[in-house]
Enzyme design. Structure first.
Site, PDB file in Angstrom:
ATOM      1  N   LYS A   1      -0.493  13.697  -5.098  1.00  0.00           N
ATOM      2  CA  LYS A   1      -1.625  12.771  -5.173  1.00  0.00           C
ATOM      3  C   LYS A   1      -2.895  13.411  -4.639  1.00  0.00           C
ATOM      4  O   LYS A   1      -3.952  12.802  -4.612  1.00  0.00           O
ATOM      5  CB  LYS A   1      -1.320  11.495  -4.399  1.00  0.00           C
ATOM      6  CG  LYS A   1      -0.021  10.833  -4.874  1.00  0.00           C
ATOM      7  CD  LYS A   1      -0.143   9.359  -5.029  1.00  0.00           C
ATOM      8  CE  LYS A   1       1.209   8.703  -5.134  1.00  0.00           C
ATOM      9  NZ  LYS A   1       1.384   7.968  -6.384  1.00  0.00           N
TER      10      LYS A   1
ATOM     11  N   GLN B   1      -1.606   6.986  -0.865  1.00  0.00           N
ATOM     12  CA  GLN B   1      -2.870   6.798  -1.577  1.00  0.00           C
ATOM     13  C   GLN B   1      -4.078   7.196  -0.749  1.00  0.00           C
ATOM     14  O   GLN B   1      -5.176   7.303  -1.275  1.00  0.00           O
ATOM     15  CB  GLN B   1      -3.029   5.329  -1.999  1.00  0.00           C
ATOM     16  CG  GLN B   1      -1.988   4.850  -2.980  1.00  0.00           C
ATOM     17  CD  GLN B   1      -2.102   5.564  -4.323  1.00  0.00           C
ATOM     18  OE1 GLN B   1      -3.178   5.978  -4.727  1.00  0.00           O
ATOM     19  NE2 GLN B   1      -0.981   5.687  -5.012  1.00  0.00           N
TER      20      GLN B   1
ATOM     21  N   HIS C   1       4.096  -0.724  -1.457  1.00  0.00           N
ATOM     22  CA  HIS C   1       4.788  -0.172  -2.618  1.00  0.00           C
ATOM     23  C   HIS C   1       6.283  -0.381  -2.376  1.00  0.00           C
ATOM     24  O   HIS C   1       6.720  -0.428  -1.222  1.00  0.00           O
ATOM     25  CB  HIS C   1       4.453   1.324  -2.670  1.00  0.00           C
ATOM     26  CG  HIS C   1       4.913   2.045  -3.886  1.00  0.00           C
ATOM     27  ND1 HIS C   1       6.214   2.436  -4.070  1.00  0.00           N
ATOM     28  CD2 HIS C   1       4.234   2.465  -4.985  1.00  0.00           C
ATOM     29  CE1 HIS C   1       6.321   3.074  -5.234  1.00  0.00           C
ATOM     30  NE2 HIS C   1       5.129   3.104  -5.807  1.00  0.00           N
TER      31      HIS C   1
ATOM     32  N   ASP D   1       2.186   4.730   5.579  1.00  0.00           N
ATOM     33  CA  ASP D   1       2.404   5.267   4.237  1.00  0.00           C
ATOM     34  C   ASP D   1       1.042   5.717   3.715  1.00  0.00           C
ATOM     35  O   ASP D   1       0.200   4.898   3.349  1.00  0.00           O
ATOM     36  CB  ASP D   1       3.023   4.169   3.358  1.00  0.00           C
ATOM     37  CG  ASP D   1       3.028   4.521   1.874  1.00  0.00           C
ATOM     38  OD1 ASP D   1       2.465   5.566   1.490  1.00  0.00           O
ATOM     39  OD2 ASP D   1       3.578   3.724   1.087  1.00  0.00           O
TER      40      ASP D   1
ATOM     41  N   CYS E   1       4.770  -0.928  -9.154  1.00  0.00           N
ATOM     42  CA  CYS E   1       5.827  -0.854  -8.117  1.00  0.00           C
ATOM     43  C   CYS E   1       5.487  -1.706  -6.905  1.00  0.00           C
ATOM     44  O   CYS E   1       5.798  -1.342  -5.765  1.00  0.00           O
ATOM     45  CB  CYS E   1       6.101   0.585  -7.703  1.00  0.00           C
ATOM     46  SG  CYS E   1       6.892   1.532  -8.993  1.00  0.00           S
TER      47      CYS E   1
END
Lengths: 140, 407
Positions: free
Chosen positions: B227, B204, B124, B201, B365
């Site tokens: 999220k 998600q 991202h 990261d 993104c």
């Protein structure tokens, strides 16, 4: 026809549709009928910033009046753009700057104007007015 | 069949009763943000309605109650990540904020000219730009792990990139655009072999995958509360204690200090060193309720049901002629990205929206990834535990309508 007369005509056309499908099919049809923008005008300078799909806007002046030609990769945006081009083309910069574009709201497409980041209709209107300012300045 | 009672779960999310354009909302934009259950909404209202106070320094009843709820969340998150200590849990504004914190503190202190930072094609923008900014400032070199056409990282290429010059690796756990689950354990182990530190990261991944930072041996792990059914504007950065201790503070202000004179300030201990100013107390308090909610359902149960939705959606969508699924990695979360022949993703999104179906369209993104795939963007449907197969049927019917109207 004045800008308002053209707007009123579009509003009248949209009154024929009682559901979203008819309305969007009509917009898509307008998009398909919009003449293709010549490749030479599909350049970086003519791209409207802030759209999810690429939108090109080309402007030129003929007999004191501004003319617009536009194109987009996305068909619904192209249809919306086609209406804007129809309303704004062949008017003087003064008329364009004084205009109040009420048709978008009246035909129930205001959300497209608000979603500036996704389809850039508002950016497109702004760019058309910017051309009007530029041509006006050039003449004075 | 899922062991979860999906209809009951749906009743926990008030927004699912909304009508959009006169239709029942079908919310398939969960990779962008998930909806919030009543328990989270109630936690927010409860905090503001009954014990709103500034934390840590107050001596009165409300301040103590707020502080204790705030720190309870830290402990809940520590367990959620299986972190060794609660001081390793730093509250941030979100994943992006956590990555920037690491780039601006660890990066600026320990990286120098010529050092290499490795990211991947799946990143991202928020795991690209902070490193580019650091590279620009320090003269570091950014290297990118390539992907294959299915959307899997080519790990042999990654191994070839590693050298004594590699000082940092920052890779996404799960791709937001394609759903690819990366083998982050392998990535971390290989990076450690050359002495590089690793940030994962987890934006998600956090709602789909059980995360154990100790087993992974991650040096940093960042994610966002919104999220995983929590509030927006709240995130977590996990960091190993010794590394966090070695890092300079990020922002200056209240809470992060031990003693201030005009001549010199000494900094507070972890985790407060990185939490300057009044934190996002209400949202931190509420995230505990989101995590408790997930734990009650059971992450494995959620993952199993989401897999079922993914498989069903993949099968159904594959039958639509002219539809191509983008991203067919070996391991995926419940994200389906697709393109339709001759139709721009934006048109897909607008016409589905008219039918009450919320998906995301565009580059997600991840512009470098889209360039690699040779696409201007995709349409992306992403599923959460409250979604159903009949909703996927509506999506399929909706796409047929898009084709009928546009082509």
């Amino acid at each position: 026809m004045t800008i308002n007369e053209i707007q009123d005509e579009i509003i009248e056309e949209f009154e024929l549709f009682d559901d979203w499908e008819g309305k969007y099919e009509y917009i898509i049809d307008l998009g398909k009928k919009l003449p293709k923008l010549a490749d030479e005008h599909k350049n970086q300078d003519n791209i409207i910033k802030g759209c999810q799909s690429i939108v090109w806007l080309h402007a030129y002046k003929k007999d004191d009046k501004l003319h617009f030609e536009a194109d987009s990769e996305a068909i619904i945006v192209k249809g919306l753009v086609s209406m804007l081009v129809k309303v704004m083309t062949n008017h003087t910069p003064e008329e364009i700057l004084k205009s109040d574009l009420y048709f978008i709201d009246k035909v129930g497409l205001a959300s497209h104007l608000a979603q500036t980041r996704s389809n850039g209709l508002a950016s497109m209107v702004k760019q058309m007015r910017a051309y009007a300012v530029a041509y006006q300045a050039k003449d004075n | 069949m899922s062991v979860l009672d999906i209809n009951k779960i749906r009743q926990d999310f008030p927004i699912l009763d909304e009508k959009v354009n006169g239709r029942d909302l079908v919310y398939f934009d969960n990779a962008a943000t998930t909806q919030k259950p009543f328990v989270v909404l109630e936690a927010l209202a409860n905090y503001y309605g009954h014990y709103n106070a500034n934390i840590h320094r107050g001596i009165h009843f409300l301040a103590e109650k707020a502080t204790s709820a705030f720190e309870d969340s830290r402990t809940t998150i520590q367990k959620f990540l299986n972190a060794a200590q609660k001081e390793e849990i730093i509250f941030t504004y979100g994943t992006t904020d956590g990555i920037n914190l690491v780039a601006q503190t660890y990066g600026r202190k320990f990286l120098k000219e010529g050092d290499e930072i490795i990211i991947s094609t799946l990143e991202h923008h928020s795991n690209i730009v902070p490193w580019q900014m650091l590279c620009e400032e320090k003269g570091c070199v950014l290297r990118v792990i390539p992907i294959d056409d299915k959307g899997d990282l080519i790990l042999e290429e990654y191994e070839k990139m590693l050298s004594e010059k590699t000082k940092f690796v920052s890779v996404v756990h799960v791709s937001n655009a394609l759903g690819t689950i990366n083998d982050v354990k392998f990535i971390i182990d290989k990076a450690h072999e050359v002495g590089a530190k690793v940030l994962i990261d987890g934006a998600q991944a956090s709602s789909h995958i059980t995360i154990d930072v100790q087993t992974l041996d991650a040096d940093f792990y960042a994610f966002s509360a919104h999220k995983l059914f929590g509030p927006t504007g709240m995130g977590v950065l996990y960091g190993k204690l010794d590394i966090l201790n070695a890092m300079p503070p990020y922002r200056g202000g209240g809470e992060m200090i031990k003693e201030v004179t005009f001549e010199k300030t000494t900094y507070n201990e972890l985790p407060y060193k990185f939490e300057a100013g009044t934190p996002n107390i209400a949202d931190v308090v509420a995230v505990k309720f989101a995590i408790d909610y997930i734990n009650e359902l059971g992450k494995e149960n959620i993952a199993a049901y989401e897999d079922e939705l993914l498989k069903y959606a993949t099968d159904q969508l594959s039958e639509i002629s002219g539809l191509r699924i983008i991203g067919q990695a070996k391991e995926k979360v419940s994200v389906v990205s697709f393109v339709l022949d001759g139709i721009h993703p934006q048109d897909v999104g607008v016409i589905l929206d008219q039918q009450g179906i919320a998906i995301r369209t565009g580059h997600h993104c991840t512009q470098p990834l889209m360039n690699r795939l040779g696409l201007p963007g995709t349409s992306r449907a992403s599923f959460a535990v409250y979604n159903t197969k009949p909703e996927i049927d509506k999506l399929v019917a909706g796409i047929h309508k898009v084709k009928k109207m546009v082509l």
